[in-house]
Design a protein around this motif. Structure first.
Motif, PDB file in Angstrom:
ATOM      1  N   GLU A  13       0.817  -1.206  -0.019  1.00 21.70           N
ATOM      2  CA  GLU A  13       0.028   0.090   0.087  1.00 21.70           C
ATOM      3  C   GLU A  13       0.862   1.273   0.085  1.00 21.70           C
ATOM      4  N   GLU A  21      -2.146   2.343  -5.704  1.00 17.12           N
ATOM      5  CA  GLU A  21      -3.115   2.154  -6.985  1.00 17.12           C
ATOM      6  C   GLU A  21      -2.737   0.790  -7.498  1.00 17.12           C
ATOM      7  N   SER A  70      -1.934  -3.572  -8.203  1.00 17.66           N
ATOM      8  CA  SER A  70      -2.982  -4.809  -7.769  1.00 17.66           C
ATOM      9  C   SER A  70      -2.711  -5.349  -6.615  1.00 17.66           C
ATOM     10  N   ASP A 117      -4.097  -3.861  -3.666  1.00 17.57           N
ATOM     11  CA  ASP A 117      -5.682  -3.761  -3.743  1.00 17.57           C
ATOM     12  C   ASP A 117      -5.823  -5.264  -3.123  1.00 17.57           C
ATOM     13  N   ARG A 152      -8.024  -6.141   0.262  1.00 25.80           N
ATOM     14  CA  ARG A 152      -9.182  -7.234   0.207  1.00 25.80           C
ATOM     15  C   ARG A 152      -8.929  -8.237   1.175  1.00 25.80           C
TER      16      ARG A 152
END
Length: 225
Positions: free
Chosen positions: A185, A190, A192, A195, A199
Protein backbone atom coordinates in the motif's frame (compact mmCIF):
# COMPACT_ATOMS: atom_id res chain seq x y z
CA UNK A 1 -6.24 -6.82 21.50
CA UNK A 2 -6.34 -8.95 18.35
CA UNK A 3 -3.57 -11.46 17.64
CA UNK A 4 -2.95 -12.72 14.11
CA UNK A 5 -0.62 -15.71 13.89
CA UNK A 6 1.01 -16.60 10.58
CA UNK A 7 1.81 -20.30 10.62
CA UNK A 8 2.70 -23.07 8.19
CA UNK A 9 5.08 -26.03 8.38
CA UNK A 10 6.12 -25.35 4.79
CA UNK A 11 9.06 -23.00 4.32
CA UNK A 12 8.59 -20.35 1.64
CA UNK A 13 4.81 -20.23 2.03
CA UNK A 14 4.90 -16.44 2.49
CA UNK A 15 4.28 -15.99 6.23
CA UNK A 16 6.79 -13.17 6.68
CA UNK A 17 5.76 -11.46 3.45
CA UNK A 18 2.06 -11.42 4.31
CA UNK A 19 2.77 -10.34 7.89
CA UNK A 20 4.83 -7.36 6.71
CA UNK A 21 2.36 -6.21 4.05
CA UNK A 22 -0.65 -6.61 6.33
CA UNK A 23 1.04 -4.89 9.26
CA UNK A 24 1.79 -1.78 7.23
CA UNK A 25 -1.80 -1.78 5.96
CA UNK A 26 -3.27 -2.20 9.45
CA UNK A 27 -1.00 0.25 11.27
CA UNK A 28 -2.70 3.63 11.62
CA UNK A 29 -2.92 6.10 14.50
CA UNK A 30 -6.24 4.45 15.37
CA UNK A 31 -4.82 0.90 15.14
CA UNK A 32 -1.59 0.62 17.10
CA UNK A 33 0.19 -2.38 15.59
CA UNK A 34 3.02 -4.66 16.73
CA UNK A 35 4.95 -7.32 14.83
CA UNK A 36 6.54 -10.18 16.78
CA UNK A 37 9.24 -12.03 14.85
CA UNK A 38 9.28 -15.49 16.44
CA UNK A 39 11.05 -17.09 13.47
CA UNK A 40 14.81 -17.61 14.08
CA UNK A 41 15.39 -16.86 10.39
CA UNK A 42 14.53 -13.25 11.23
CA UNK A 43 13.09 -12.15 7.88
CA UNK A 44 10.69 -9.67 9.48
CA UNK A 45 13.46 -8.22 11.65
CA UNK A 46 15.65 -7.75 8.57
CA UNK A 47 12.84 -5.98 6.72
CA UNK A 48 12.12 -3.81 9.76
CA UNK A 49 15.74 -2.64 9.90
CA UNK A 50 15.48 -1.58 6.26
CA UNK A 51 12.23 0.19 7.06
CA UNK A 52 13.86 2.27 9.77
CA UNK A 53 10.70 3.29 11.61
CA UNK A 54 8.75 1.99 14.58
CA UNK A 55 5.39 2.03 12.81
CA UNK A 56 4.56 -0.78 13.03
CA UNK A 57 6.66 -1.62 16.07
CA UNK A 58 8.59 -4.89 16.21
CA UNK A 59 9.77 -7.24 18.92
CA UNK A 60 11.94 -10.22 18.04
CA UNK A 61 12.56 -13.50 19.78
CA UNK A 62 10.44 -16.51 20.58
CA UNK A 63 10.86 -16.74 24.32
CA UNK A 64 7.76 -16.27 26.45
CA UNK A 65 5.24 -15.10 23.91
CA UNK A 66 2.71 -14.93 26.73
CA UNK A 67 4.79 -12.28 28.49
CA UNK A 68 5.36 -10.38 25.23
CA UNK A 69 1.62 -10.29 24.58
CA UNK A 70 0.85 -9.14 28.11
CA UNK A 71 3.35 -6.32 27.67
CA UNK A 72 1.83 -5.44 24.29
CA UNK A 73 -1.59 -5.18 25.88
CA UNK A 74 -0.24 -2.93 28.64
CA UNK A 75 1.35 -0.73 25.98
CA UNK A 76 -1.99 -0.29 24.25
CA UNK A 77 -1.46 -2.24 21.05
CA UNK A 78 -4.66 -3.03 19.19
CA UNK A 79 -3.18 -5.55 16.75
CA UNK A 80 -0.30 -8.00 17.13
CA UNK A 81 0.96 -10.04 14.18
CA UNK A 82 3.21 -13.02 15.00
CA UNK A 83 5.48 -14.62 12.40
CA UNK A 84 6.41 -18.22 13.29
CA UNK A 85 9.03 -20.72 12.10
CA UNK A 86 8.13 -23.33 9.44
CA UNK A 87 7.73 -26.29 11.77
CA UNK A 88 5.55 -27.75 14.54
CA UNK A 89 7.73 -26.53 17.42
CA UNK A 90 6.50 -25.39 20.81
CA UNK A 91 6.89 -21.79 19.64
CA UNK A 92 4.27 -22.40 16.95
CA UNK A 93 1.95 -24.15 19.38
CA UNK A 94 2.26 -21.33 21.92
CA UNK A 95 1.64 -18.67 19.28
CA UNK A 96 -1.50 -20.45 18.05
CA UNK A 97 -2.66 -20.85 21.65
CA UNK A 98 -2.81 -17.04 21.93
CA UNK A 99 -4.24 -16.38 18.46
CA UNK A 100 -7.45 -14.56 17.72
CA UNK A 101 -7.10 -15.91 14.18
CA UNK A 102 -4.50 -18.20 12.59
CA UNK A 103 -3.59 -17.33 9.00
CA UNK A 104 -2.10 -20.23 7.04
CA UNK A 105 -0.47 -19.06 3.80
CA UNK A 106 -0.18 -21.79 1.19
CA UNK A 107 1.08 -21.81 -2.34
CA UNK A 108 -1.07 -23.73 -4.82
CA UNK A 109 1.04 -26.89 -4.93
CA UNK A 110 0.75 -30.48 -3.77
CA UNK A 111 3.50 -30.16 -1.17
CA UNK A 112 2.08 -26.97 0.28
CA UNK A 113 -1.43 -28.37 0.57
CA UNK A 114 -0.04 -31.47 2.31
CA UNK A 115 2.01 -29.33 4.72
CA UNK A 116 -0.85 -27.13 5.92
CA UNK A 117 -2.58 -30.12 7.49
CA UNK A 118 -0.13 -30.19 10.41
CA UNK A 119 -0.84 -26.54 11.22
CA UNK A 120 -4.57 -27.09 10.85
CA UNK A 121 -4.39 -30.01 13.28
CA UNK A 122 -2.79 -27.76 15.92
CA UNK A 123 -5.38 -25.02 15.42
CA UNK A 124 -8.22 -27.53 15.65
CA UNK A 125 -6.77 -29.15 18.76
CA UNK A 126 -6.50 -25.75 20.45
CA UNK A 127 -9.94 -24.76 19.10
CA UNK A 128 -8.62 -21.65 17.39
CA UNK A 129 -10.21 -20.08 14.30
CA UNK A 130 -8.03 -20.40 11.21
CA UNK A 131 -8.11 -19.77 7.49
CA UNK A 132 -5.89 -20.64 4.56
CA UNK A 133 -4.74 -17.93 2.15
CA UNK A 134 -3.66 -18.94 -1.35
CA UNK A 135 -0.40 -17.09 -1.85
CA UNK A 136 2.10 -16.70 -4.67
CA UNK A 137 -0.64 -17.64 -7.13
CA UNK A 138 -0.50 -17.23 -10.92
CA UNK A 139 -2.34 -14.15 -12.11
CA UNK A 140 -5.99 -14.49 -13.08
CA UNK A 141 -6.97 -14.32 -16.74
CA UNK A 142 -10.24 -12.64 -17.62
CA UNK A 143 -11.03 -12.69 -13.89
CA UNK A 144 -10.74 -16.50 -13.79
CA UNK A 145 -8.39 -18.36 -11.46
CA UNK A 146 -5.57 -20.42 -12.93
CA UNK A 147 -6.39 -24.15 -12.93
CA UNK A 148 -3.70 -24.86 -10.33
CA UNK A 149 -5.35 -22.34 -7.96
CA UNK A 150 -8.80 -23.81 -8.52
CA UNK A 151 -7.43 -27.30 -7.86
CA UNK A 152 -5.73 -26.15 -4.65
CA UNK A 153 -8.91 -24.44 -3.47
CA UNK A 154 -10.86 -27.61 -4.20
CA UNK A 155 -8.36 -29.72 -2.25
CA UNK A 156 -8.60 -27.41 0.77
CA UNK A 157 -12.39 -27.39 0.57
CA UNK A 158 -12.36 -31.19 0.52
CA UNK A 159 -10.38 -31.07 3.77
CA UNK A 160 -13.03 -28.72 5.21
CA UNK A 161 -10.48 -25.93 5.50
CA UNK A 162 -11.82 -22.34 5.46
CA UNK A 163 -10.15 -20.60 2.51
CA UNK A 164 -10.12 -16.91 1.69
CA UNK A 165 -12.15 -16.37 -1.47
CA UNK A 166 -9.41 -14.22 -3.01
CA UNK A 167 -5.76 -14.85 -3.74
CA UNK A 168 -2.41 -13.15 -3.29
CA UNK A 169 -0.83 -13.17 -6.73
CA UNK A 170 2.86 -13.60 -7.46
CA UNK A 171 3.72 -9.96 -8.25
CA UNK A 172 7.02 -8.06 -8.44
CA UNK A 173 5.48 -5.19 -6.44
CA UNK A 174 5.38 -7.33 -3.29
CA UNK A 175 9.13 -8.01 -3.42
CA UNK A 176 10.04 -4.50 -4.55
CA UNK A 177 8.04 -2.97 -1.69
CA UNK A 178 9.80 -5.12 0.90
CA UNK A 179 13.19 -4.20 -0.55
CA UNK A 180 12.32 -0.56 0.18
CA UNK A 181 11.19 -1.37 3.72
CA UNK A 182 7.58 -0.73 2.74
CA UNK A 183 4.28 -2.52 2.36
CA UNK A 184 2.41 -2.81 -0.93
CA UNK A 185 0.00 0.00 0.00
CA UNK A 186 2.90 2.36 0.74
CA UNK A 187 4.92 1.36 -2.33
CA UNK A 188 2.10 1.91 -4.81
CA UNK A 189 -1.40 2.54 -3.41
CA UNK A 190 -2.96 2.08 -6.86
CA UNK A 191 -1.33 -1.26 -7.58
CA UNK A 192 -3.02 -4.65 -7.83
CA UNK A 193 -0.76 -5.82 -5.00
CA UNK A 194 -2.10 -3.12 -2.68
CA UNK A 195 -5.65 -4.00 -3.72
CA UNK A 196 -5.14 -7.67 -2.84
CA UNK A 197 -3.73 -6.84 0.58
CA UNK A 198 -6.65 -4.48 1.18
CA UNK A 199 -9.14 -7.19 0.25
CA UNK A 200 -7.37 -9.70 2.50
CA UNK A 201 -7.44 -7.24 5.40
CA UNK A 202 -11.18 -6.65 4.89
CA UNK A 203 -11.79 -10.41 5.02
CA UNK A 204 -9.66 -10.81 8.16
CA UNK A 205 -11.37 -7.91 9.92
CA UNK A 206 -14.79 -9.32 9.03
CA UNK A 207 -13.81 -12.80 10.25
CA UNK A 208 -12.51 -11.53 13.57
CA UNK A 209 -15.65 -9.49 14.19
CA UNK A 210 -17.70 -12.63 13.50
CA UNK A 211 -15.57 -14.67 15.91
CA UNK A 212 -15.86 -12.03 18.61
CA UNK A 213 -19.61 -11.78 18.09
CA UNK A 214 -20.00 -15.55 18.44
CA UNK A 215 -17.87 -15.49 21.60
CA UNK A 216 -19.96 -12.74 23.16
CA UNK A 217 -23.17 -14.60 22.32
CA UNK A 218 -21.82 -17.80 23.84
CA UNK A 219 -20.87 -15.97 27.04
CA UNK A 220 -24.30 -14.37 27.24
CA UNK A 221 -25.96 -17.77 26.77
CA UNK A 222 -23.86 -19.28 29.55
CA UNK A 223 -24.69 -16.39 31.87
CA UNK A 224 -28.41 -16.76 31.20
CA UNK A 225 -28.38 -20.51 31.80
Amino acid sequence: MNVLVFASRKGGSGKSTLAAHLATYIATPERKTLLIDADPQGSLSFWHRIRGTENPALKHGSRSLADALKEAKREGFDWVLIDTPPNKSQVVVEAIKHATLVIIPTRPSLFDIAAVQDTIAIARELRKPYAAVLNGAPAKRHDAEAPIVSDARGALNALKVPVWAGQVTHRADFSMALAEGEGAEEFDPESSAADEIGRLWTAIDRSIKAVQGAYRNARAARSAA
